[in-house]
Design an enzyme around this catalytic site. Structure first.
Site, PDB file in Angstrom:
ATOM      1  N   HIS A 161      22.363  25.902  30.995  1.00  0.00           N
ATOM      2  CA  HIS A 161      22.094  24.550  31.520  1.00  0.00           C
ATOM      3  C   HIS A 161      20.588  24.271  31.608  1.00  0.00           C
ATOM      4  O   HIS A 161      20.152  23.467  32.425  1.00  0.00           O
ATOM      5  CB  HIS A 161      22.720  24.354  32.902  1.00  0.00           C
ATOM      6  CG  HIS A 161      24.133  24.808  33.004  1.00  0.00           C
ATOM      7  ND1 HIS A 161      25.219  23.992  32.793  1.00  0.00           N
ATOM      8  CD2 HIS A 161      24.654  26.041  33.248  1.00  0.00           C
ATOM      9  CE1 HIS A 161      26.338  24.665  32.928  1.00  0.00           C
ATOM     10  NE2 HIS A 161      26.031  25.931  33.193  1.00  0.00           N
ATOM     11  N   SER A 282      -3.984  13.780  18.917  1.00  0.00           N
ATOM     12  CA  SER A 282      -3.628  12.403  19.228  1.00  0.00           C
ATOM     13  C   SER A 282      -4.810  11.526  18.839  1.00  0.00           C
ATOM     14  O   SER A 282      -5.971  11.942  18.943  1.00  0.00           O
ATOM     15  CB  SER A 282      -3.348  12.280  20.724  1.00  0.00           C
ATOM     16  OG  SER A 282      -3.582  10.951  21.155  1.00  0.00           O
ATOM     17  N   LYS A 288      -5.056  16.362  23.475  1.00  0.00           N
ATOM     18  CA  LYS A 288      -3.677  16.694  23.092  1.00  0.00           C
ATOM     19  C   LYS A 288      -3.570  17.664  21.930  1.00  0.00           C
ATOM     20  O   LYS A 288      -4.370  17.658  21.002  1.00  0.00           O
ATOM     21  CB  LYS A 288      -2.931  15.403  22.698  1.00  0.00           C
ATOM     22  CG  LYS A 288      -2.703  14.461  23.843  1.00  0.00           C
ATOM     23  CD  LYS A 288      -1.453  14.771  24.627  1.00  0.00           C
ATOM     24  CE  LYS A 288      -0.217  14.419  23.832  1.00  0.00           C
ATOM     25  NZ  LYS A 288       0.998  14.518  24.632  1.00  0.00           N
ATOM     26  N   GLU A 295       9.004  18.887  16.105  1.00  0.00           N
ATOM     27  CA  GLU A 295       9.759  17.655  16.373  1.00  0.00           C
ATOM     28  C   GLU A 295      10.415  17.131  15.098  1.00  0.00           C
ATOM     29  O   GLU A 295      11.552  16.677  15.101  1.00  0.00           O
ATOM     30  CB  GLU A 295       8.832  16.585  16.955  1.00  0.00           C
ATOM     31  CG  GLU A 295       8.287  16.943  18.330  1.00  0.00           C
ATOM     32  CD  GLU A 295       7.102  16.061  18.699  1.00  0.00           C
ATOM     33  OE1 GLU A 295       7.333  14.958  19.213  1.00  0.00           O
ATOM     34  OE2 GLU A 295       5.949  16.461  18.453  1.00  0.00           O
TER      35      GLU A 295
END
Ligand code: ARG
Length: 463
Positions: A161, A282, A288, A295
């Site tokens: 979980h 970024s 960043k 992704e």
């Protein structure tokens, strides 16, 4: 691309040129030109067989083969001019053959149809890509084995979980993916074995009256045997569906690993980091470092699933034998093959590049009373409690520790005895992460001994 103005390929039957829209919906050359190599390979074996069987003259067969080789060279050198009006790769090659060798070219299509031709080309193409994809998957598995080996004792939290569950090792977690990609590999190999039969010679759908030798073209093209039913040979695409299904499942595995890399590389987790080679910045936030590749691998699964659904839907309810609907098979398979290959390569790159952060993983593994099960097991083994009773008692101890904001191992003995009279100091020793991990030595468990044995077995498979 050259446009022809007439329906000239169909010979005498047609006087008028097709409507532009007719051509636009019908033509597949834009994408099926990717089959040129397989198309020429298939035609070479067909022509040689026709010559050998005396169906066409040897001199014609030789001229055809020479012409086909020239066409292959022209295509490879970028000199070939594709014609939209000629619909597909098969008609494009045949028309060029006519330019090169003259009337002999018109004998190539004896005892053959584009229906068995395209089924043959496409099987060859998918077979080829299965071999390429399998090799890429092996590379990924090797990268995971390297990670598993170097982090075989590295403790990290195991989750259920996405909540801390029990400590596991990095090696064990990596090996879970080795098992998954190993099954993907075997799925591709199974599909390959099943699809490796030759449709060539099925002709339009019913076979042919010419004395062809299907065995010989099958062997020449590396198939195990000719397909046994000519209707089936031209009308099924289950081999393409199996490829898409295997790609889709593999894509789901990749997307789960991609997701874990995204989570693990976040500031909140900090379990892994990527070098500059696999991080992106970024355009506005200078601080960043984003895991874009992970992704995208996570996202590619959507395309793979989409292609599978698309072709399943095309094939559903199609009457036998060939229908033009089946021309819609290729783009899905091409896209899936390309997508999967890129996703696997990106994943291999990331797995090779990433560095685990042992301290972060360790402290995360210790949080959340993750060794509570070990205490319950101790109560069962040492005090002969039933597992349910031990589970209840340990639950009360966790509650006690939680209320006082301390670790289980720091609970005063007196408090523990209040819950569990027989408990002794020694019970604390099972609460360490190393003891916990090492104790799970059941077959397939997380103990480094077990994981090392699995790594060894997999290494042997790839020798
Ligand atoms: N381009 C066609 C395809 O991909 C080739 C087969 C055409 N056959 C036919 N009967 N029109 O399916």
């Amino acid at each position: 691309m050259k446009k022809k103005s007439s329906n000239e390929m169909w010979g005498g039957r047609f006087a008028e040129a097709p409507d532009d829209i007719m051509q636009a919906v019908n033509a597949s050359i834009d994408f099926d030109k990717r089959l040129y190599r397989e198309d020429i390979e298939g035609s070479l074996s067909h022509a040689s067989m026709l010559g050998r069987q005396g169906i066409i003259k040897d001199s014609d067969a030789e001229a055809i083969c020479k012409g086909l080789r020239q066409i292959a060279a022209e295509i490879e050198n970028g000199e070939f001019e594709y014609s939209y009006a000629l619909e597909d790769i098969h008609m494009n090659v045949e028309a060029r053959l006519r330019d090169i060798v003259g009337p002999a070219a018109e004998r190539l299509h004896t005892a053959r149809s584009r229906n068995d031709q395209v089924a043959t080309d496409f099987r060859l193409w998918v077979r080829n890509r299965i071999d390429r994809t399998s090799a890429k998957l092996e590379q990924l598995i090797l990268a995971l084995l390297d990670q598993a080996e170097s982090g075989v004792d590295l403790v990290m939290p195991g989750f259920t979980h996405l909540q801390n569950a029990q400590p596991v090792t990095w090696g064990h977690h990596m090996m879970a993916y080795v098992e998954m990609f190993g099954r993907d590999l075997s799925r591709f190999r199974d599909a390959r074995a099943r699809m490796n039969e030759s449709p060539l010679g099925a002709a339009a759908l019913a076979g042919t009256s010419f004395p062809i030798d299907r065995e010989c073209t099958s062997i020449a093209l590396g198939f195990d045997k000719p397909m046994a039913n000519s209707i089936d040979a031209v009308s099924d695409r289950d081999f393409a569906l199996e490829f898409l299904a295997a790609a889709s499942i593999c894509g789901v595995h990749l997307s789960r690993l991609g997701e874990e890399l995204v989570i693990w590389s976040s500031q909140q987790f900090g379990f892994i980091s990527f070098s500059d080679k696999f991080a992106t910045g970024s355009s506005i936030m200078p601080q960043k470092r984003n895991p874009d590749a992970a992704e995208l691998v996570r996202a590619k699964s959507g395309r793979l699933n989409g292609s599978l659904t698309a072709l399943l839907t095309v094939m559903k309810g199609l009457p036998l034998a060939y229908s033009k609907d089946m021309q819609e098979d290729k783009e899905q398979v091409f896209d899936s093959a390309d997508t999967l290959e890129l996703a696997i390569e990106a994943m291999s790159g990331m797995i090779g590049d990433l560095r685990p952060a042992p301290e972060r993983m360790r402290s995360a593994a210790a949080a959340g009373y993750s060794t509570a099960t070990d205490l319950a097991d101790w109560l069962v083994k040492e005090l002969s409690l039933s597992f349910r009773a031990a589970h209840r008692a340990t639950g009360q101890l966790v509650k006690l520790a939680e209320d006082s904001g301390i670790e289980l191992k720091d609970l005063p003995l007196a408090d523990m005895k209040a819950v569990c009279p027989g408990i002794v100091e020694e019970a604390r020793s099972v609460l360490t992460l190393e003891r916990s991990v090492a104790s799970r030595a059941s077959y397939g468990g997380t103990s480094p001994v077990q994981v090392r044995a699995q790594i060894k077995l997999w290494r042997r498979k790839f020798k």
